[in-house]
Design a protein around this motif. Structure first.
Motif, PDB file in Angstrom:
ATOM      1  N   THR A  56       0.836  -1.211   0.000  1.00 22.09           N
ATOM      2  CA  THR A  56       0.000   0.000   0.000  1.00 22.09           C
ATOM      3  C   THR A  56       0.863   1.251   0.000  1.00 22.09           C
ATOM      4  OG1 THR A  56      -1.760  -1.193   1.128  1.00 22.09           O
ATOM      5  CG2 THR A  56      -1.824   1.218   1.253  1.00 22.09           C
ATOM      6  N   ALA A  57       1.931   1.229   0.768  1.00 20.59           N
ATOM      7  CA  ALA A  57       2.834   2.385   0.820  1.00 20.59           C
ATOM      8  C   ALA A  57       3.450   2.661  -0.545  1.00 20.59           C
ATOM      9  CB  ALA A  57       3.918   2.159   1.872  1.00 20.59           C
ATOM     10  N   LEU A  58       3.794   1.624  -1.291  1.00 18.89           N
ATOM     11  CA  LEU A  58       4.334   1.839  -2.640  1.00 18.89           C
ATOM     12  C   LEU A  58       3.317   2.549  -3.534  1.00 18.89           C
ATOM     13  CD1 LEU A  58       6.229  -1.513  -3.197  1.00 18.89           C
ATOM     14  CD2 LEU A  58       7.255   0.781  -3.200  1.00 18.89           C
ATOM     15  N   GLY A  59       2.051   2.195  -3.403  1.00 18.33           N
ATOM     16  CA  GLY A  59       1.010   2.898  -4.156  1.00 18.33           C
ATOM     17  C   GLY A  59       0.937   4.363  -3.779  1.00 18.33           C
ATOM     18  N   ILE A  61       3.415   6.151  -2.519  1.00 17.46           N
ATOM     19  CA  ILE A  61       4.639   6.801  -3.013  1.00 17.46           C
ATOM     20  C   ILE A  61       4.474   7.150  -4.492  1.00 17.46           C
ATOM     21  CG2 ILE A  61       7.102   6.452  -3.485  1.00 17.46           C
ATOM     22  CD1 ILE A  61       7.079   4.630  -0.900  1.00 17.46           C
ATOM     23  N   ALA A  62       3.913   6.238  -5.269  1.00 16.36           N
ATOM     24  CA  ALA A  62       3.664   6.515  -6.684  1.00 16.36           C
ATOM     25  C   ALA A  62       2.740   7.717  -6.843  1.00 16.36           C
ATOM     26  CB  ALA A  62       3.061   5.287  -7.361  1.00 16.36           C
ATOM     27  N   ARG A  63       1.698   7.756  -6.036  1.00 13.04           N
ATOM     28  CA  ARG A  63       0.732   8.865  -6.114  1.00 13.04           C
ATOM     29  C   ARG A  63       1.373  10.187  -5.726  1.00 13.04           C
ATOM     30  NH1 ARG A  63      -1.766  11.038  -2.139  1.00 13.04           N
ATOM     31  NH2 ARG A  63      -1.522   9.271  -0.738  1.00 13.04           N
ATOM     32  N   ARG A  64       2.184  10.168  -4.690  1.00 18.92           N
ATOM     33  CA  ARG A  64       2.767  11.410  -4.177  1.00 18.92           C
ATOM     34  C   ARG A  64       3.953  11.906  -4.994  1.00 18.92           C
ATOM     35  NH1 ARG A  64       5.183  10.548   0.412  1.00 18.92           N
ATOM     36  NH2 ARG A  64       5.352  12.764   0.817  1.00 18.92           N
ATOM     37  N   HIS A  65       4.768  10.974  -5.494  1.00 16.69           N
ATOM     38  CA  HIS A  65       6.014  11.370  -6.152  1.00 16.69           C
ATOM     39  C   HIS A  65       5.982  11.206  -7.672  1.00 16.69           C
ATOM     40  CE1 HIS A  65       8.294  12.032  -2.442  1.00 16.69           C
ATOM     41  NE2 HIS A  65       7.598  11.025  -1.950  1.00 16.69           N
ATOM     42  N   ALA A  94      -2.443  -1.336  -5.627  1.00 19.48           N
ATOM     43  CA  ALA A  94      -1.179  -0.607  -5.735  1.00 19.48           C
ATOM     44  C   ALA A  94      -0.787  -0.437  -7.203  1.00 19.48           C
ATOM     45  CB  ALA A  94      -0.075  -1.328  -4.968  1.00 19.48           C
ATOM     46  N   LEU A  95      -0.969  -1.491  -7.998  1.00 18.72           N
ATOM     47  CA  LEU A  95      -0.636  -1.393  -9.423  1.00 18.72           C
ATOM     48  C   LEU A  95      -1.527  -0.382 -10.140  1.00 18.72           C
ATOM     49  CD1 LEU A  95       0.054  -5.147 -10.255  1.00 18.72           C
ATOM     50  CD2 LEU A  95       1.725  -3.269 -10.197  1.00 18.72           C
ATOM     51  N   ASP A  96      -2.790  -0.287  -9.727  1.00 16.20           N
ATOM     52  CA  ASP A  96      -3.674   0.746 -10.291  1.00 16.20           C
ATOM     53  C   ASP A  96      -3.125   2.136  -9.985  1.00 16.20           C
ATOM     54  OD1 ASP A  96      -5.439  -1.113 -11.336  1.00 16.20           O
ATOM     55  OD2 ASP A  96      -6.907  -0.899  -9.711  1.00 16.20           O
ATOM     56  N   ASP A  97      -2.740   2.375  -8.732  1.00 14.22           N
ATOM     57  CA  ASP A  97      -2.164   3.670  -8.362  1.00 14.22           C
ATOM     58  C   ASP A  97      -0.891   3.936  -9.154  1.00 14.22           C
ATOM     59  OD1 ASP A  97      -4.161   4.188  -6.542  1.00 14.22           O
ATOM     60  OD2 ASP A  97      -2.978   3.638  -4.776  1.00 14.22           O
ATOM     61  N   ILE A  98      -0.048   2.935  -9.265  1.00 16.12           N
ATOM     62  CA  ILE A  98       1.213   3.094  -9.994  1.00 16.12           C
ATOM     63  C   ILE A  98       0.949   3.440 -11.450  1.00 16.12           C
ATOM     64  CG2 ILE A  98       3.241   1.831 -10.830  1.00 16.12           C
ATOM     65  CD1 ILE A  98       3.127   0.290  -8.077  1.00 16.12           C
ATOM     66  N   GLU A  99      -0.010   2.742 -12.066  1.00 18.21           N
ATOM     67  CA  GLU A  99      -0.327   3.004 -13.470  1.00 18.21           C
ATOM     68  C   GLU A  99      -0.895   4.413 -13.667  1.00 18.21           C
ATOM     69  OE1 GLU A  99      -3.276   1.365 -16.981  1.00 18.21           O
ATOM     70  OE2 GLU A  99      -2.699  -0.001 -15.363  1.00 18.21           O
ATOM     71  N   ILE A 100      -1.746   4.824 -12.768  1.00 21.09           N
ATOM     72  CA  ILE A 100      -2.387   6.137 -12.888  1.00 21.09           C
ATOM     73  C   ILE A 100      -1.396   7.267 -12.647  1.00 21.09           C
ATOM     74  CG2 ILE A 100      -4.067   7.694 -11.783  1.00 21.09           C
ATOM     75  CD1 ILE A 100      -5.793   5.125 -11.286  1.00 21.09           C
ATOM     76  N   PHE A 101      -0.526   7.128 -11.651  1.00 26.21           N
ATOM     77  CA  PHE A 101       0.269   8.265 -11.181  1.00 26.21           C
ATOM     78  C   PHE A 101       1.715   8.288 -11.644  1.00 26.21           C
ATOM     79  CE2 PHE A 101      -3.196   7.896  -8.055  1.00 26.21           C
ATOM     80  CZ  PHE A 101      -3.755   9.145  -8.234  1.00 26.21           C
ATOM     81  N   THR A 102       2.177   7.211 -12.303  1.00 26.77           N
ATOM     82  CA  THR A 102       3.578   7.250 -12.772  1.00 26.77           C
ATOM     83  C   THR A 102       3.629   7.287 -14.285  1.00 26.77           C
ATOM     84  OG1 THR A 102       3.835   4.843 -12.771  1.00 26.77           O
ATOM     85  CG2 THR A 102       4.442   6.024 -10.757  1.00 26.77           C
TER      86      THR A 102
END
Length: 102
Positions: A56-59, A61-65, A94-102
């Motif tokens: 969850t934290a990795l998600g 981090i992707a969203r924030r950074h 988490a992968l959804d967040d990573i895909e959206i925000f990175t």
């Protein structure tokens, strides 16, 4: 919590402290590289709750950074999912967040 407080909780070895530190790191840590390394290391722990918090934290981090080292993160997430199949939805989120925000 501050970077130093999070580092102290991580070093305590107490599961609840480690989880609290990972949550804080995902939501607050300014040093993205350090945060990512800590989360990746935490994915190797034997506690499902700690691994879930690191995912969850990795998600977060992707969203924030807006960036993650995908060459390290993707295999680590897949390994965590194989180790703890019950975390499949957590990894997917988490992968959804990573895909959206990175």
């Amino acid at each position: 919590m501050s970077h130093d407080e999070a580092a102290s909780l991580l070093a305590s070895g107490v599961e609840a402290n480690i989880i609290a530190a990972l949550v804080s790191i995902g939501l607050n840590e300014q040093d993205r590289g350090w945060a990512e390394v800590i989360c990746l290391r935490s994915l190797n722990r034997d506690s499902e709750a700690v691994v879930a918090s690191a995912i969850t934290a990795l998600g977060h981090i992707a969203r924030r950074h807006g960036v993650l080292d995908m060459k390290a993160v993707l295999p680590a997430l897949n390994t965590a999912k194989k180790k703890f199949p019950t975390l499949e939805a957590t990894v997917a989120d988490a992968l959804d967040d990573i895909e959206i925000f990175t």
